[in-house]
Design a protein around this motif. Structure first.
Motif: not given
Length: 528
Positions: A75-80, A85-101
């Motif tokens: 995983c690229t960010n080991s939290i739920c 969000a990464t799985i659904l977008t194909g994007q890393y956290s900073q690009t898809n905007g979901v950084l944390d819980l």
């Protein structure tokens, strides 16, 4: 003269038969993406870890035996929430905007179901969602409210009104209920279209509330324990253990009594025991609860697989099994995830598709969860959208080599000292090496940090987390027991890894231009 019409008729029948065979061969596959919460590869028999001898996952193991097992999925960010969000977008956290819980994913960014609908698929998600906003990009959904309850769960359902009031409560254990709802969906789906189904379990998420029928499972069994639970004198850095071990009492929720505020001896034991005996007893209880939840998942997958075979769906359905990240099961005396250490960062990933995947195959391709959506889209006959940062590994599934594949995979955990007292960090992993940078700073200002209390509390007690690097040689030290960052023998490879890390951060939109205080820390400590 009569033979000509007969021959003509036979020819037409033959052509139609060939056409029918070709049509069947070209028929788009159904796709079921199955994901459990916190189900780590150590707790899957097919991965051959220390728990494999307990045979915790016979149905998942059979799936792996008949399909392809991925040995290096991360995983690229080991939290739920960020992982989903990464799985659904194909994007890393900073690009898809979901950084944390606290992040959420609006329908316009729910890219995977949107792309599959364009390809003629009926789309559905059943089970855990955890992305706050309505999963409206799916044709159909039944999702748990927030984290969801283990017993008598409430599901928000497409057919029951307006989000988030569209709730229905079901009796029973969530793993059973989610399987029941998936079977109901499959029985009543639109059969004129291929389907894409995301089937997500809550289990085995903490606090491991298993169905009562598993109370005696593993009752009299001794669970194998990781040696690093008790002893690891060379592990970590000043960021994770402190100078002269000062931070050991406050970093990372522990199994043992090590952590002064959050440990499983306190949570699970009522007896007045301490030391290694207390650690042992807490670990045994912790793992048995966890594996009882895993057993419930595996048994329910047996139900699902039996239905698919009975209904003739097995051969033309791609089945993917994974977890939303890994999980620490006592390694380094840690529980939960968040860390870039192997057990937390590594995801199980198994793909079964009899029409294309060779039985019993394995791959060491370096995959991460940005790659899932591109691969699923290409399995459905589409092309990876340009806005996705991940890459399809469909060639690997077809038994062929990938071209220009990544040599390292990037990771970042943003939530400094929240919940399980894990410091913020980022890094990269190659097949052999891992480089981690702990920068000891939350990305939000204190006024916006909801759980800042614990960081202030630690500071008031004199527990300040310093900046530090860690480096591990995974070939010679697969359990990450010795930080080699200051070992002169690795100076050249560390320099190369730093260059690769800097390049990936620039290429993937993962820099800290928007967070100047963090960027200042990075700049000042990059060469130390």
């Amino acid at each position: 003269m009569k033979s000509k019409p007969i021959l003509l008729s036979l020819g037409i029948v033959f052509i139609l038969a060939v056409y029918n065979v070709n049509a069947q061969n070209n028929k788009k596959p159904n796709i079921i993406y199955i994901m459990s919460d916190d189900h780590t590869s150590q707790a899957i028999g097919a991965y051959g870890g220390r728990l494999a001898e307990l045979n915790p996952t016979p149905n998942i193991d059979k799936l792996a035996k008949k399909g392809m097992l991925f040995e290096n999925t991360f995983c690229t960010n080991s939290i739920c929430t960020p992982s989903r969000a990464t799985i659904l977008t194909g994007q890393y956290s900073q690009t898809n905007g979901v950084l944390d819980l606290d992040g959420s994913l609006p329908p316009e960014k729910q890219y995977l179901p949107r792309e599959l609908k364009k390809l003629g698929y009926s789309t559905a998600i059943i089970g855990k969602w955890h992305l706050k906003e309505e999963p409206a990009a799916f044709d159909y959904y039944e999702v748990l409210r927030s984290q969801g309850d283990y017993f008598n769960p409430v599901l928000r359902t497409t057919s029951k009104g307006k989000w988030p009031q569209n709730e229905v409560q079901y009796e029973g254990h969530s793993t059973d209920v989610i399987t029941d709802r998936t079977l109901n969906y499959l029985k009543n789906r639109d059969k004129s279209k291929p389907f894409f189904l995301m089937h997500h379990y809550k289990a085995p998420h903490d606090m491991f509330e298993f169905a009562p029928r598993y109370a005696d499972y593993l009752k009299d069994v001794e669970i194998p324990e990781p040696p690093s639970l008790y002893n690891q004198p060379y592990f970590g850095s000043e960021a994770t253990v402190g100078k002269n071990g000062k931070l050991r009492p406050v970093i990372g929720t522990s199994v043992s009594e090590r952590h002064i505020a959050s440990n499983y001896v306190q949570k699970l034991l009522k007896d007045s025991v301490s030391g290694n005996l207390a650690t042992h007893l807490a670990y045994q209880e912790y793992l048995k609860r966890y594996l009882r939840c895993v057993k419930g998942v595996d048994d329910n997958l047996g139900r699902l697989f039996t239905y698919l075979k009975k209904e003739g769906l097995w051969k033309n359905t791609v089945i993917i099994y994974t977890g939303d990240q890994g999980m620490m099961l006592g390694e380094h005396d840690f529980i939960d995830k968040r860390w870039m250490y192997e057990e937390s960062m590594r995801m199980p990933f198994i793909v079964h598709y009899p029409k294309k995947i060779k039985t019993g195959s394995r791959t060491d391709l370096l995959v991460n969860n940005t790659d899932f959506a591109p691969t699923i889209i290409e399995l459905a006959g589409g092309k990876t959208p340009s806005y996705m940062q991940g890459k399809s590994f469909i060639n690997t599934l077809n038994g062929n080599a990938e071209e220009n594949w990544r040599k390292t995979t990037y990771y970042r955990y943003w939530m400094h000292h929240i919940h399980h007292w894990v410091p913020a960090h980022f890094g990269i992993r190659s097949k052999r090496y891992k480089l981690i940078f702990y920068y000891a700073k939350h990305y939000l200002p204190e006024s916006e940090w909801k759980d800042f209390y614990w960081e202030k509390k630690l500071r008031s007690l004199g527990y300040n987390t310093p900046v530090a690097w860690e480096f591990y040689d995974l070939k010679n030290d697969p359990k990450e027991l010795r930080n080699r960052y200051n070992d002169p023998r690795y100076k050249t490879i560390i320099s190369e890894m730093k260059s690769a890390l800097k390049k990936q951060r620039n290429d993937l939109n993962e820099t800290d231009k928007a967070y100047p205080e963090i960027q200042k820390i990075i700049t000042e400590n990059w060469s130390k």
